[in-house]
Design a protein around this motif. Sequence first.
Motif, PDB file in Angstrom:
ATOM      1  N   ASN A   1      22.695  15.674  -4.983  1.00 36.06           N
ATOM      2  CA  ASN A   1      21.271  16.183  -5.488  1.00 36.06           C
ATOM      3  C   ASN A   1      20.631  15.369  -6.239  1.00 36.06           C
ATOM      4  N   SER A   2      20.630  14.095  -5.551  1.00 33.35           N
ATOM      5  CA  SER A   2      19.099  13.193  -6.441  1.00 33.35           C
ATOM      6  C   SER A   2      17.708  13.308  -5.546  1.00 33.35           C
ATOM      7  N   ARG A   3      17.501  13.758  -6.017  1.00 31.97           N
ATOM      8  CA  ARG A   3      15.773  14.181  -5.241  1.00 31.97           C
ATOM      9  C   ARG A   3      15.006  12.222  -5.706  1.00 31.97           C
TER      10      ARG A   3
ATOM     11  N   ILE B   1      11.633  17.595  -1.103  1.00 32.93           N
ATOM     12  CA  ILE B   1      10.891  18.535  -2.300  1.00 32.93           C
ATOM     13  C   ILE B   1      11.596  19.509  -1.682  1.00 32.93           C
ATOM     14  N   ARG B   2      12.662  20.116  -1.299  1.00 35.95           N
ATOM     15  CA  ARG B   2      13.437  21.181  -1.171  1.00 35.95           C
ATOM     16  C   ARG B   2      14.459  20.617  -2.314  1.00 35.95           C
ATOM     17  N   LEU B   3      14.907  19.669  -2.567  1.00 38.22           N
ATOM     18  CA  LEU B   3      15.893  19.637  -4.263  1.00 38.22           C
ATOM     19  C   LEU B   3      14.563  20.095  -5.474  1.00 38.22           C
ATOM     20  N   ARG B   4      13.969  19.358  -5.370  1.00 40.76           N
ATOM     21  CA  ARG B   4      13.156  19.525  -6.498  1.00 40.76           C
ATOM     22  C   ARG B   4      11.396  19.835  -5.809  1.00 40.76           C
ATOM     23  N   PRO B   5      11.379  21.277  -5.643  1.00 39.32           N
ATOM     24  CA  PRO B   5      10.030  21.636  -5.558  1.00 39.32           C
ATOM     25  C   PRO B   5       8.683  21.360  -6.026  1.00 39.32           C
ATOM     26  N   GLU B   6       9.284  21.432  -7.226  1.00 43.69           N
ATOM     27  CA  GLU B   6       8.355  21.445  -8.927  1.00 43.69           C
ATOM     28  C   GLU B   6       7.642  20.060  -8.862  1.00 43.69           C
TER      29      GLU B   6
ATOM     30  N   ALA C   1       1.348  -1.094  -0.197  1.00 43.95           N
ATOM     31  CA  ALA C   1      -0.293   0.135  -0.433  1.00 43.95           C
ATOM     32  C   ALA C   1       0.561   1.125   0.491  1.00 43.95           C
ATOM     33  N   VAL C   2       2.402   0.909   0.764  1.00 41.47           N
ATOM     34  CA  VAL C   2       2.670   2.461   0.771  1.00 41.47           C
ATOM     35  C   VAL C   2       3.850   2.370  -0.372  1.00 41.47           C
ATOM     36  N   LEU C   3       3.548   1.762  -1.448  1.00 43.89           N
ATOM     37  CA  LEU C   3       5.096   1.756  -2.024  1.00 43.89           C
ATOM     38  C   LEU C   3       4.283   2.280  -3.338  1.00 43.89           C
ATOM     39  N   GLN C   4       2.849   1.791  -3.654  1.00 47.20           N
ATOM     40  CA  GLN C   4       2.299   2.426  -5.123  1.00 47.20           C
ATOM     41  C   GLN C   4       2.432   3.583  -4.997  1.00 47.20           C
ATOM     42  N   ALA C   5       2.779   4.550  -3.960  1.00 48.18           N
ATOM     43  CA  ALA C   5       3.062   5.919  -4.615  1.00 48.18           C
ATOM     44  C   ALA C   5       4.156   5.988  -4.475  1.00 48.18           C
ATOM     45  N   LEU C   6       5.547   5.116  -4.659  1.00 45.54           N
ATOM     46  CA  LEU C   6       7.045   5.264  -4.995  1.00 45.54           C
ATOM     47  C   LEU C   6       6.815   4.785  -6.930  1.00 45.54           C
ATOM     48  N   ALA C   7       7.035   6.219  -6.849  1.00 47.47           N
ATOM     49  CA  ALA C   7       7.549   6.094  -8.729  1.00 47.47           C
ATOM     50  C   ALA C   7       9.350   5.136  -9.053  1.00 47.47           C
ATOM     51  N   LEU C   8       8.978   4.907  -9.567  1.00 49.44           N
ATOM     52  CA  LEU C   8      10.398   4.905 -10.108  1.00 49.44           C
ATOM     53  C   LEU C   8      10.709   5.209 -11.590  1.00 49.44           C
ATOM     54  N   CYS C   9      10.616   6.195 -10.529  1.00 43.51           N
ATOM     55  CA  CYS C   9      10.910   7.501 -12.265  1.00 43.51           C
ATOM     56  C   CYS C   9      12.215   7.499 -12.942  1.00 43.51           C
ATOM     57  N   SER C  10      11.195   8.622 -14.065  1.00 46.90           N
ATOM     58  CA  SER C  10      13.301   9.285 -15.219  1.00 46.90           C
ATOM     59  C   SER C  10      13.700   9.547 -14.386  1.00 46.90           C
ATOM     60  N   PRO C  11      15.097  10.030 -14.800  1.00 48.05           N
ATOM     61  CA  PRO C  11      16.295  10.666 -14.163  1.00 48.05           C
ATOM     62  C   PRO C  11      15.697  12.193 -13.435  1.00 48.05           C
ATOM     63  N   LEU C  12      15.625  12.902 -13.034  1.00 50.29           N
ATOM     64  CA  LEU C  12      15.102  14.410 -12.575  1.00 50.29           C
ATOM     65  C   LEU C  12      16.701  15.179 -12.022  1.00 50.29           C
ATOM     66  N   VAL C  13      16.422  16.254 -13.111  1.00 48.47           N
ATOM     67  CA  VAL C  13      17.218  17.174 -13.492  1.00 48.47           C
ATOM     68  C   VAL C  13      17.322  18.107 -12.980  1.00 48.47           C
ATOM     69  N   THR C  14      18.873  18.895 -11.746  1.00 48.84           N
ATOM     70  CA  THR C  14      18.104  19.948 -11.065  1.00 48.84           C
ATOM     71  C   THR C  14      18.324  21.421 -12.131  1.00 48.84           C
ATOM     72  N   VAL C  15      17.694  22.228 -12.538  1.00 51.52           N
ATOM     73  CA  VAL C  15      17.812  23.040 -13.347  1.00 51.52           C
ATOM     74  C   VAL C  15      18.368  24.177 -13.085  1.00 51.52           C
TER      75      VAL C  15
ATOM     76  N   CYS D   1      11.492  13.692   3.361  1.00 49.06           N
ATOM     77  CA  CYS D   1      10.701  13.374   2.033  1.00 49.06           C
ATOM     78  C   CYS D   1      10.861  15.885   2.249  1.00 49.06           C
ATOM     79  N   ALA D   2      11.571  15.692   3.526  1.00 48.66           N
ATOM     80  CA  ALA D   2      11.464  17.533   3.109  1.00 48.66           C
ATOM     81  C   ALA D   2      12.893  17.727   1.976  1.00 48.66           C
ATOM     82  N   GLU D   3      13.797  16.812   2.262  1.00 47.59           N
ATOM     83  CA  GLU D   3      15.437  17.211   1.419  1.00 47.59           C
ATOM     84  C   GLU D   3      14.330  16.834   0.434  1.00 47.59           C
TER      85      GLU D   3
END
Length: 387
Positions: free
Chosen positions: A283-285, A312-317, A9-23, A308-310
């Motif tokens: 800086n890996s969000r 979000i700080r790295l990529r709040p958008e 139930a918890v991990l359904q929200a966990l995205a194995l997502c694409s690399p995230l890039v710091t702008v 989670c706070a860190e």
Amino acid sequence: MNRFFTTMAVLQALALCSPLVTVADDFTLPKLTQRGGADAIGRFSLPKPSQTLEHYSKRIQDNPDDAESYAMRGLLYFQERKAKKAIDDFSKTLELSPKHHLARIGRAMLYHEMGRYEEAIQDCTKAIEADPLAADAYNQRGLAYSGMGKLEEALIEYNKASQIDPAYVAPYQNRSSLYLRVGDSQKAFEQVNRALALDPTLARAYHNRALVWKQQGIVIALSGDEEEARGLLKQAIADLDQAILLDPENAWHYCARAAVYSLVGPCEQAILDCNKAIELDPNSRDAFHNRAAAHAELGLVDKALADCAEAIRLRPELPETYSLRGLIYANHNHPQKALADYNKTLEISPNDIGTLTSRATLHEAMGNTEAAAKDRRKVQQLQNVAR
């Protein structure tokens, strides 16, 4: 309900997502390949610059109208992940040579990574106008539409790219990502296997197939068959092991494997993978996001919320960590905080199926049946998109 299913139930929200890039002026981009790769930003076959930055800078100094030298220097800046300088050089190339394909697509790729999707689409459209058979331009335009949440438009572009060049691997990979987003694991599996048939060395294709195994494992576990679910999740780990073998310096693969270890255990291994990812990319969000899930599963709620706070700080958008934090709050009897995080997620990404499902469940628990039904109807509509 045993520990495995609560983890589900918890991990359904966990995205194995694409690399995230710091702008930023000089920011981290996924590594370039020398081949036509099927990865998250749709690489096409990029030429390898034959000279150094100094060489091309000297040529530009001697001949300020040398479009090709600007293009090659821009490509070197791209490879060094210096986005602003790369964009400046690609833009100068296009000023001198408006139909220069490498500069047009290279700039579109950078715009995509920076979230400037409209500008990426404009560049891809101009590339297509110059060359209607440019499969890579259709693929890249599809990625921009996908970034905007326009999945039907993205699918049309990927299909056009494959129609032009059936051996071009990127659209198969990107279609697999799209089908994963809408929860169609069967079509995702078909597409990623076609990508691997074209190129069995594609680390990102193994990564995507791991997402398919994970998605199927969650569905099977929720139906009550824990043994089969564990088997599927072990296959996910095997594919991520292969991705790491092929691409050991990519923090993204460790993040993804951590997500699966958070699900089947041991969570301590998940934390080790996240720590490795942070070592590779401080800086890996994604790493902080996935470590938060592992900490939550171990009952270390304060550490989970700190991670989670860190993230979000790295990529709040970006939406995924708000959704994960919402699940943590929901699982620890903070429904209003959970609802606020779900709402924030959907403000950023209105078509996030996982969060819509989680919010529907929360609404039901809070007695908001009409709101729950509305969320579930939207989930069904999104799942029908790719069918």
